[in-house]
Design a protein around this motif. Structure first.
Motif, PDB file in Angstrom:
ATOM      1  N   VAL A  88       0.855  -1.185   0.000  1.00  0.00           N
ATOM      2  CA  VAL A  88       0.000   0.000   0.000  1.00  0.00           C
ATOM      3  C   VAL A  88       0.891   1.235   0.000  1.00  0.00           C
ATOM      4  O   VAL A  88       1.978   1.239   0.585  1.00  0.00           O
ATOM      5  CB  VAL A  88      -0.955   0.023   1.213  1.00  0.00           C
ATOM      6  CG1 VAL A  88      -1.934  -1.125   1.133  1.00  0.00           C
ATOM      7  CG2 VAL A  88      -0.175  -0.043   2.519  1.00  0.00           C
ATOM      8  N   GLY A  89       0.430   2.267  -0.673  1.00  0.00           N
ATOM      9  CA  GLY A  89       1.209   3.489  -0.777  1.00  0.00           C
ATOM     10  C   GLY A  89       0.993   4.415   0.406  1.00  0.00           C
ATOM     11  O   GLY A  89      -0.108   4.494   0.958  1.00  0.00           O
ATOM     12  N   ILE A  90       2.047   5.102   0.793  1.00  0.00           N
ATOM     13  CA  ILE A  90       1.997   6.055   1.895  1.00  0.00           C
ATOM     14  C   ILE A  90       2.401   7.426   1.355  1.00  0.00           C
ATOM     15  O   ILE A  90       3.565   7.649   0.994  1.00  0.00           O
ATOM     16  CB  ILE A  90       2.934   5.660   3.052  1.00  0.00           C
ATOM     17  CG1 ILE A  90       2.669   4.209   3.480  1.00  0.00           C
ATOM     18  CG2 ILE A  90       2.785   6.623   4.216  1.00  0.00           C
ATOM     19  CD1 ILE A  90       1.288   3.966   4.020  1.00  0.00           C
ATOM     20  N   ALA A  91       1.441   8.332   1.266  1.00  0.00           N
ATOM     21  CA  ALA A  91       1.716   9.692   0.779  1.00  0.00           C
ATOM     22  C   ALA A  91       0.727  10.638   1.433  1.00  0.00           C
ATOM     23  O   ALA A  91      -0.388  10.251   1.795  1.00  0.00           O
ATOM     24  CB  ALA A  91       1.603   9.757  -0.742  1.00  0.00           C
ATOM     25  N   VAL A 110      -8.648   7.452  -9.476  1.00  0.00           N
ATOM     26  CA  VAL A 110      -8.127   6.696  -8.338  1.00  0.00           C
ATOM     27  C   VAL A 110      -8.692   5.282  -8.413  1.00  0.00           C
ATOM     28  O   VAL A 110      -9.905   5.071  -8.271  1.00  0.00           O
ATOM     29  CB  VAL A 110      -8.511   7.370  -7.008  1.00  0.00           C
ATOM     30  CG1 VAL A 110      -7.937   6.589  -5.831  1.00  0.00           C
ATOM     31  CG2 VAL A 110      -8.003   8.811  -6.986  1.00  0.00           C
ATOM     32  N   ALA A 111      -7.812   4.312  -8.632  1.00  0.00           N
ATOM     33  CA  ALA A 111      -8.259   2.943  -8.895  1.00  0.00           C
ATOM     34  C   ALA A 111      -8.413   2.101  -7.641  1.00  0.00           C
ATOM     35  O   ALA A 111      -9.094   1.077  -7.678  1.00  0.00           O
ATOM     36  CB  ALA A 111      -7.279   2.262  -9.848  1.00  0.00           C
ATOM     37  N   THR A 112      -7.777   2.494  -6.530  1.00  0.00           N
ATOM     38  CA  THR A 112      -7.810   1.678  -5.320  1.00  0.00           C
ATOM     39  C   THR A 112      -8.167   2.537  -4.110  1.00  0.00           C
ATOM     40  O   THR A 112      -7.990   3.747  -4.110  1.00  0.00           O
ATOM     41  CB  THR A 112      -6.453   0.983  -5.092  1.00  0.00           C
ATOM     42  OG1 THR A 112      -5.402   1.961  -5.151  1.00  0.00           O
ATOM     43  CG2 THR A 112      -6.197  -0.067  -6.163  1.00  0.00           C
ATOM     44  N   GLN A 113      -8.639   1.866  -3.055  1.00  0.00           N
ATOM     45  CA  GLN A 113      -9.238   2.567  -1.920  1.00  0.00           C
ATOM     46  C   GLN A 113      -8.337   2.665  -0.695  1.00  0.00           C
ATOM     47  O   GLN A 113      -8.814   2.969   0.390  1.00  0.00           O
ATOM     48  CB  GLN A 113     -10.530   1.837  -1.506  1.00  0.00           C
ATOM     49  CG  GLN A 113     -11.518   1.619  -2.625  1.00  0.00           C
ATOM     50  CD  GLN A 113     -12.627   0.652  -2.237  1.00  0.00           C
ATOM     51  OE1 GLN A 113     -12.756   0.251  -1.085  1.00  0.00           O
ATOM     52  NE2 GLN A 113     -13.432   0.247  -3.211  1.00  0.00           N
ATOM     53  N   GLY A 114      -7.039   2.410  -0.865  1.00  0.00           N
ATOM     54  CA  GLY A 114      -6.130   2.415   0.268  1.00  0.00           C
ATOM     55  C   GLY A 114      -5.703   3.811   0.682  1.00  0.00           C
ATOM     56  O   GLY A 114      -6.250   4.826   0.218  1.00  0.00           O
ATOM     57  N   PRO A 115      -4.682   3.894   1.564  1.00  0.00           N
ATOM     58  CA  PRO A 115      -4.202   5.197   2.049  1.00  0.00           C
ATOM     59  C   PRO A 115      -3.772   6.132   0.926  1.00  0.00           C
ATOM     60  O   PRO A 115      -4.011   7.351   0.994  1.00  0.00           O
ATOM     61  CB  PRO A 115      -3.009   4.815   2.935  1.00  0.00           C
ATOM     62  CG  PRO A 115      -3.255   3.404   3.331  1.00  0.00           C
ATOM     63  CD  PRO A 115      -3.962   2.769   2.185  1.00  0.00           C
ATOM     64  N   LEU A 116      -3.148   5.587  -0.110  1.00  0.00           N
ATOM     65  CA  LEU A 116      -2.725   6.422  -1.238  1.00  0.00           C
ATOM     66  C   LEU A 116      -3.941   6.996  -1.952  1.00  0.00           C
ATOM     67  O   LEU A 116      -3.942   8.160  -2.366  1.00  0.00           O
ATOM     68  CB  LEU A 116      -1.877   5.598  -2.213  1.00  0.00           C
ATOM     69  CG  LEU A 116      -1.368   6.320  -3.467  1.00  0.00           C
ATOM     70  CD1 LEU A 116      -0.546   7.555  -3.106  1.00  0.00           C
ATOM     71  CD2 LEU A 116      -0.549   5.354  -4.329  1.00  0.00           C
TER      72      LEU A 116
END
Length: 406
Positions: A88-91, A110-116
């Motif tokens: 998962v990305g952290i930004a 935005v293709a994904t629902q994670g932190p990024l």
């Protein structure tokens, strides 16, 4: 006399934000590969924002002739618990704002629902950028398969909060439009998937590969392609194959893919053929060398592998959901069973294994159906939904009330 020219779609700069991207092997990464390739071919400037993989450096990396994008921005990352090969990305929102102030995109997807994804949506809203999201994964359903069923409602609420902060949420099927509508996610746009029928074709059938699996002549190869994970309902595929094997002892179960269940499966079933993750022409060769394709998942929002199998001339057995619901006509170009009837799924596979004429006819019709499903029309569909949104529709989306995840 002044010559009037019809202007084509305006060439734009779009930033695509995703926790997963090629060369990673999964449905989301595969979809994004086709999307980016199509957008670049249409003359758009594509920038990718994604998490850092092992041994990569962070920061903005100009493309070195990559056909998928003009630039990519790699952010810090952490491994996803339970999926060591996914990160998962952290930004921060401010970090992305600085990036986009330097090279302002016309739209963000935005293709994904994670932190990024959260940071990207916040940055886009702050800067007044059009921002769309994709409902690519049924994460809220995954909790059932990992012993956290009580969290499903909370995850549904989170998905509703996340997607309702964007101008539009793209879903791959009409059924998923109903699902997201029931979750309270609005507005949505239908963005389906295509398949590369030049890559995935029955012509790539390889008798030497089949021989390496221990098959001869008309022996049946029962194929599964995808992650070896609980949420893919692998246990039903195993039960299905074991029933087939009782009737046809020379049938082989060929599994293409990796995942957390591989070790457990290989230890319990050492006679199964585990091919690992495959891509490109090698993946196409594996598909074409099979006969029957099992797609037991009940959690996929689409399932690109269904179209790839059909294009490869395989007889697909699936539940009446996702891609199968949209593209399979029961007993014409595939077999499908109701979601709550596992025995119907298994019996459908047994019928195909036991009726060579039906198997042959369905395989032929599957290829014919797949030939209609090109990516070019899907890219135009995406442009209309994300790059050419009606400003009034965006204003309506901006004014939606954010729904608390509590």
């Amino acid at each position: 006399m002044t010559e009037t020219r019809l202007a084509g779609p305006r060439k734009q700069h779009i930033t695509i934000v995703s926790e997963t991207f090629p060369p990673e092997i999964n449905g989301v990464a595969n979809t994004l590969r086709h999307l980016c390739l199509g957008l670049v071919q249409h003359g758009h400037e594509v920038t990718i924002v994604r998490p850092r993989q092992r041994y990569e450096r962070k920061g903005l990396i100009p493309s070195a002739g990559n056909a998928l994008f003009a630039n990519e921005h790699v952010v810090a990352s952490l491994p996803l618990p339970g999926y060591a090969d996914l990160r998962v990305g952290i930004a921060s929102s401010s970090q992305l704002q600085r990036l986009w102030q330097t090279n302002r995109p016309d739209a963000v997807y935005v293709a994904t629902q994670g932190p990024l994804g959260i940071a990207a949506v916040s940055a886009a809203r702050t800067m007044g950028l059009p921002v769309g999201s994709g409902f690519h994964t049924n994460f809220h359903q995954y909790s059932r398969y990992y012993g956290f069923g009580a969290l499903e409602k909370l995850m549904c609420a989170y998905g509703r909060w996340f997607h309702n902060r964007t101008d539009i949420t793209l879903v791959p099927t009409t059924k998923m439009q109903h699902v997201t509508s029931n979750m309270g996610i609005t507005p949505t746009g239908l963005w389906s998937r295509g398949v590369d029928c030049q890559r995935f074709t029955p012509d790539k059938r390889d008798e030497s590969l089949r021989a390496s699996w221990g098959l001869e002549g008309n022996d049946r190869a029962v194929l599964y392609v995808g992650r070896l994970a609980a949420e893919k309902n692998i246990r039903t595929a195993v039960a299905c194959y074991e029933r087939i094997r009782k009737l046809y002892p020379r049938a082989k179960f060929v599994l293409v893919g990796n995942g957390p269940m591989r070790k457990q499966l290989s230890e319990k079933h050492p006679d199964y053929i585990f091919c690992g993750a495959q891509s490109g022409n090698e993946l196409a060769r594996h598909y074409a060398s099979g006969d029957l394709f099992l797609f037991p998942s009940k959690t996929d929002t689409f399932g690109n592998v269904v179209l790839e199998a059909m294009a490869s001339g395989l007889a697909v057995v699936a539940y009446n959901d996702a891609a199968a619901h949209e593209h399979i006509r029961h007993e014409e170009n595939g077999i499908k069973a109701p979601l709550d009837q596992d025995e119907r799924f298994i019996n459908g596979a047994l019928r195909l294994a036991n009726q060579p004429s039906l198997l042959k006819r369905i395989r032929t019709q599957a290829r014919i159906e797949a030939l209609k499903l090109n990516w070019e029309s899907r890219i135009k569909q995406f442009e209309k939904l994300v790059l050419n949104q009606n400003p009034k529709a965006r204003l309506h989306a901006r004014n939606k009330q954010s729904i608390s995840i509590l």
